[in-house]
Design an enzyme around this catalytic site. Structure first.
Site, PDB file in Angstrom:
ATOM      1  N   LYS A  60     -33.650  -4.244  84.004  1.00  0.00           N
ATOM      2  CA  LYS A  60     -33.230  -3.392  82.881  1.00  0.00           C
ATOM      3  C   LYS A  60     -31.737  -3.058  83.010  1.00  0.00           C
ATOM      4  O   LYS A  60     -30.997  -3.087  82.041  1.00  0.00           O
ATOM      5  CB  LYS A  60     -34.041  -2.100  82.805  1.00  0.00           C
ATOM      6  N   HIS A  98     -40.596   1.609  88.471  1.00  0.00           N
ATOM      7  CA  HIS A  98     -40.272   1.747  89.897  1.00  0.00           C
ATOM      8  C   HIS A  98     -41.470   1.345  90.763  1.00  0.00           C
ATOM      9  O   HIS A  98     -41.323   0.679  91.788  1.00  0.00           O
ATOM     10  CB  HIS A  98     -39.941   3.208  90.232  1.00  0.00           C
ATOM     11  N   MET A 143     -33.221   6.666  92.060  1.00  0.00           N
ATOM     12  CA  MET A 143     -32.733   8.046  91.937  1.00  0.00           C
ATOM     13  C   MET A 143     -33.924   8.970  91.670  1.00  0.00           C
ATOM     14  O   MET A 143     -33.763  10.052  91.117  1.00  0.00           O
ATOM     15  CB  MET A 143     -31.691   8.144  90.822  1.00  0.00           C
ATOM     16  N   GLY A 144     -35.121   8.540  92.051  1.00  0.00           N
ATOM     17  CA  GLY A 144     -36.313   9.365  91.839  1.00  0.00           C
ATOM     18  C   GLY A 144     -36.740   9.338  90.380  1.00  0.00           C
ATOM     19  O   GLY A 144     -36.413   8.407  89.639  1.00  0.00           O
ATOM     20  N   ALA A 145     -37.508  10.384  89.974  1.00  0.00           N
ATOM     21  CA  ALA A 145     -38.116  10.419  88.631  1.00  0.00           C
ATOM     22  C   ALA A 145     -38.837   9.089  88.398  1.00  0.00           C
ATOM     23  O   ALA A 145     -38.635   8.408  87.392  1.00  0.00           O
ATOM     24  CB  ALA A 145     -37.072  10.695  87.547  1.00  0.00           C
ATOM     25  N   GLN A 149     -25.782  -4.011  86.500  1.00  0.00           N
ATOM     26  CA  GLN A 149     -25.900  -3.458  87.856  1.00  0.00           C
ATOM     27  C   GLN A 149     -26.517  -4.485  88.810  1.00  0.00           C
ATOM     28  O   GLN A 149     -26.073  -4.644  89.947  1.00  0.00           O
ATOM     29  CB  GLN A 149     -26.753  -2.194  87.828  1.00  0.00           C
ATOM     30  N   HIS A 195     -41.158   6.015  87.615  1.00  0.00           N
ATOM     31  CA  HIS A 195     -42.086   5.643  86.549  1.00  0.00           C
ATOM     32  C   HIS A 195     -42.743   4.318  86.940  1.00  0.00           C
ATOM     33  O   HIS A 195     -42.475   3.771  88.029  1.00  0.00           O
ATOM     34  CB  HIS A 195     -41.371   5.561  85.206  1.00  0.00           C
TER      35      HIS A 195
HETATM   36  O1  PAF Z   1     -30.562   2.087  89.285  1.00  0.00           O
HETATM   37  C1  PAF Z   1     -30.522   3.173  89.909  1.00  0.00           C
HETATM   38  O2  PAF Z   1     -31.494   3.917  89.948  1.00  0.00           O
HETATM   39  C2  PAF Z   1     -29.244   3.569  90.618  1.00  0.00           C
HETATM   40  O3  PAF Z   1     -28.119   3.128  89.934  1.00  0.00           O
HETATM   41  C3  PAF Z   1     -29.203   3.135  92.094  1.00  0.00           C
HETATM   42  C4  PAF Z   1     -29.203   1.621  92.215  1.00  0.00           C
HETATM   43  C5  PAF Z   1     -30.401   3.700  92.849  1.00  0.00           C
HETATM   44  C6  PAF Z   1     -27.925   3.640  92.764  1.00  0.00           C
HETATM   45  O4  PAF Z   1     -27.836   5.016  92.732  1.00  0.00           O
END
Ligand code: PAF
Length: 283
Positions: free
Chosen positions: A154, A41, A34-36, A158, A38
């Site tokens: 983390k 990522h 979702m960007g931002a 999910q 760090h």
């Molecule tokens: O973990 C995330 O950043 C979000 O939940 C994802 C997997 C990109 C879905 O929007």
């Protein structure tokens, strides 16, 4: 380097960007974000580069995974900085669809996961979250058709949900898990850490400290119930309003009764001030 990074914002542009990358059976790895961005990522991107011949990073702040009272509007959006960081890593394509492309007028289909998505952890506090994640991840997978997709541990629940989803829907993508990146004091990297005041930031490492402490005690044979009760008190004393600190089976996320129900994962979520943080650890 930077000039070779394409930002695709339409399906046509995505197709044009991906077709040459797929030539000669080359493998594509996707890092959904979702960007931002760090360092966590960026570590996912580096791992993706080791797995695939080409890496796509999607940047989309997905409205359907936020409840009306959550931080969708204020979620940090740092597109230029993200793009520069990805360009310097040699990423070829950013998939940055608009909300209108992802959810056009009349959109009426949701992917509602079961199993790990109903384990009574994040889903208990964010009832809309996993349908939002599953729907957008299904769309990202079908749009980008990656061979691999990388997710951080983390967001452990999910990770389990999307791993199952990719298998159940035969999406042809292998979900790869990456260990959580941490600050030196143990705080898990998160785009939401920017919300923390200096005082909250100083208190936040209690989550990981407590997880480590509880994991060591449970690993040494101490009773799970008593260990977690002590852990909950330690986290609350540091200023958190705790949503949960639980021991679950690491694969199914079913509750575990004893340290013998292995493998065990400890998962925690709580709010400090206005910021909600989550973390987890293996026993
Ligand atoms: O973990 C995330 O950043 C979000 O939940 C994802 C997997 C990109 C879905 O929007």
């Amino acid at each position: 380097m930077a000039s070779r990074l394409l930002v695709a914002r339409s399906m046509a542009a995505l197709g044009r960007a991906l077709t040459p990358l797929r030539k000669n059976g080359k493998k594509i790895a996707l890092v959904p974000t979702m960007g931002a961005l760090h360092a966590g990522h960026l570590a996912l991107v580096r791992a993706a580069q080791r797995r695939g011949d080409h890496v796509i990073v999607s940047i989309f702040v997905n409205p359907t995974q936020f409840a009306p009272n959550e931080d969708f509007a204020s979620y940090p959006r740092t597109f230029e900085r993200d793009r520069d960081a990805l360009a310097s890593l040699g990423v070829k394509v950013i998939w940055a669809p608009t909300a209108a492309l992802m959810y056009p007028s009349g959109f009426a289909t949701r992917v509602v996961p079961e199993g790990a998505a109903t384990a009574g952890l994040e889903d208990r506090f964010r009832p809309q979250f996993f349908a939002g994640v599953a729907t957008v991840v299904t769309k990202l997978f079908t749009q980008c058709r990656p061979d691999f997709a990388l997710f951080g541990e983390k967001d452990y629940q999910q990770l389990k949900v999307v791993t199952r989803l990719a298998r159940d829907l035969d999406l042809g993508v292998k979900v790869v898990a990456m260990t959580t990146k941490r600050e030196k004091d143990g705080l898990a990297l998160s785009s939401r850490n920017v919300y923390l005041s200096a005082e909250e930031r100083a208190a936040a490492p209690v989550l990981y400290r407590t997880l480590k402490d509880c994991a060591a005690k449970i690993g040494a044979g101490r009773g799970i119930g008593a260990v977690l009760a002590d852990g909950r008190r330690a986290i609350e004393r540091a200023g958190f309003v705790l949503d949960y600190l639980e021991a679950r089976h690491a694969e199914t996320l079913a509750p575990v009764a004893s340290g013998k129900d292995v493998p065990i994962r400890l998962l925690v979520a709580g709010r400090i001030g206005k910021t909600r943080l989550i973390d987890n650890i293996g026993v």
